[in-house]
Enzyme design. Structure first.
Site, PDB file in Angstrom:
ATOM      1  N   LYS A   1     -11.658   9.237   8.141  1.00  0.00           N
ATOM      2  CA  LYS A   1     -10.982   9.176   9.438  1.00  0.00           C
ATOM      3  C   LYS A   1     -12.025   9.062  10.535  1.00  0.00           C
ATOM      4  O   LYS A   1     -13.050   9.748  10.514  1.00  0.00           O
ATOM      5  CB  LYS A   1     -10.124  10.427   9.649  1.00  0.00           C
ATOM      6  CG  LYS A   1      -9.034  10.599   8.590  1.00  0.00           C
ATOM      7  CD  LYS A   1      -8.216  11.848   8.803  1.00  0.00           C
ATOM      8  CE  LYS A   1      -7.119  11.973   7.735  1.00  0.00           C
ATOM      9  NZ  LYS A   1      -6.300  13.185   7.893  1.00  0.00           N
TER      10      LYS A   1
ATOM     11  N   LYS B   1       4.197  14.534   2.182  1.00  0.00           N
ATOM     12  CA  LYS B   1       3.676  15.880   2.328  1.00  0.00           C
ATOM     13  C   LYS B   1       4.330  16.811   1.294  1.00  0.00           C
ATOM     14  O   LYS B   1       5.553  16.811   1.126  1.00  0.00           O
ATOM     15  CB  LYS B   1       3.932  16.415   3.738  1.00  0.00           C
ATOM     16  CG  LYS B   1       3.120  15.714   4.808  1.00  0.00           C
ATOM     17  CD  LYS B   1       1.638  15.966   4.645  1.00  0.00           C
ATOM     18  CE  LYS B   1       0.832  15.313   5.744  1.00  0.00           C
ATOM     19  NZ  LYS B   1      -0.619  15.559   5.624  1.00  0.00           N
TER      20      LYS B   1
END
Length: 341
Positions: free
Chosen positions: A216, A107
């Site tokens: 996803k 991240k």
């Protein structure tokens, strides 16, 4: 679309699971679990999503609870480590929760942090994986085009596999790809939010906005829908593919693993090892990485764990009301039924 009935109220469970580290701005992950005739399904759209978007997640949960997934082509799926926006000194401890993983997603662009923090964190991940490991960065749309160009120019020295959602929208993704090429910065661009929050998940490929598309199960409306999108991306568009999760419980992760295991030719480590970021789970056999892989198979929630991590009465009501609204929306033809092909 044929929308299954909801399970009776006593077979609907709302949990609040602690996270080991703040991730995506939260320290507790809430999820609603459905105990259906075919197994367990998960409904866990993030709190800020409106009902129209959240209804797609419910379609995925209902699919898992009421239907059967395609037969798997393999018994396990390779996964990546996921490194939150932690200090560089904490990276080794995070990587240790993902034994055997040779790919890591890091991240970056965390609010309140700067490029120096990102560089230190990515450097620590590269050191932990060694020169042959694969490093991805994920900005969650946190940069504008100029910031992304500067950041990726600096981060490119660590040999990035790709940069996931460096800017927020499809048009800026396309602009960034052009500017990276013009600047001689060899960092492929991946789209995540631009796919999962779009009415047409294929628009990003049609716009030439990404080298890789992250898909996803929950945001796309189910395993079946993900496999349809993946087939079109593979056959008609020159883009790579990564199957990932949305910080699910192991129930939700099992759906992502089922999708990845049904793909004929997965070429990238999947972002489906994120149970390692949870401080608790709903099953006695969580989908934790072992030798860089997670097993394929259904997950059954445990009654004692459901009770241990039960959300507060107020949050129970909030989720059950949201469930009813989204189910009504699906029945009316909204939500997942409106995703473009």
């Amino acid at each position: 679309m044929d929308v299954p009935d909801l399970p009776p109220p006593d077979r609907v469970h709302v949990v609040a699971l602690p996270l080991r580290t703040r991730f995506r701005g939260i320290t507790v992950r809430e999820a609603l679990l459905l105990d259906g005739p075919a197994g367990w399904g998960e409904f866990s759209p993030f709190a800020e999503y409106d009902d129209h978007e959240a209804a797609r997640w419910l379609a995925a949960g209902l699919e898992a609870a009421a239907q059967h997934w395609p037969a798997p082509l393999r018994t396990s799926v390779e996964v990546n480590a996921t490194v939150p926006a932690v200090a560089a000194a904490d990276v080794a401890g995070v990587l240790a929760r993902f034994p055997g993983c040779t790919t890591a997603k890091v991240k970056v662009a965390e609010p309140g942090q700067g490029l120096a923090d990102d560089l230190d964190r990515v450097a620590a991940v590269r050191a932990g994986l060694g020169p042959t490991g694969s490093v991805r960065v994920d900005a969650n749309g946190g940069w504008d085009v100029d910031q992304a160009l500067a950041a990726l120019s600096a981060l490119a020295g660590y040999g990035l596999e790709y940069a996931e959602q460096p800017v927020a929208d499809v048009a800026d993704l396309a602009r960034l790809r052009v500017r990276l090429a013009a600047s001689g910065v060899s960092v492929p661009v991946a789209a995540d939010e631009s796919v999962r929050r779009a009415e047409d998940p294929l628009a990003v490929a049609l716009a030439g906005a990404a080298d890789v598309v992250v898909v996803k199960v929950a945001p796309l409306g189910g395993v079946g829908r993900l496999l349809q999108v993946a087939q079109v991306l593979r056959e008609r568009h020159d883009v790579g593919l990564t199957v990932s999760s949305a910080l699910d419980t192991s129930v939700g992760l099992a759906a992502g693993v089922a999708a990845a295991a049904a793909l004929p030719d997965p070429v990238r480590a999947a972002g489906l090892g994120t149970a390692a970021l949870l401080g608790g789970d709903v099953t006695r056999s969580p989908l934790l990485p072992v030798a860089g892989h997670v097993p394929v198979g259904a997950v059954t929630a445990d009654a004692d764990l459901l009770a241990r991590y039960a959300a507060t009465p107020q949050r129970q009501r909030w989720w059950r009301e949201r469930l009813a609204r989204c189910h009504a929306l699906l029945r009316a033809g909204g939500g997942a039924g409106m995703i473009g092909g």
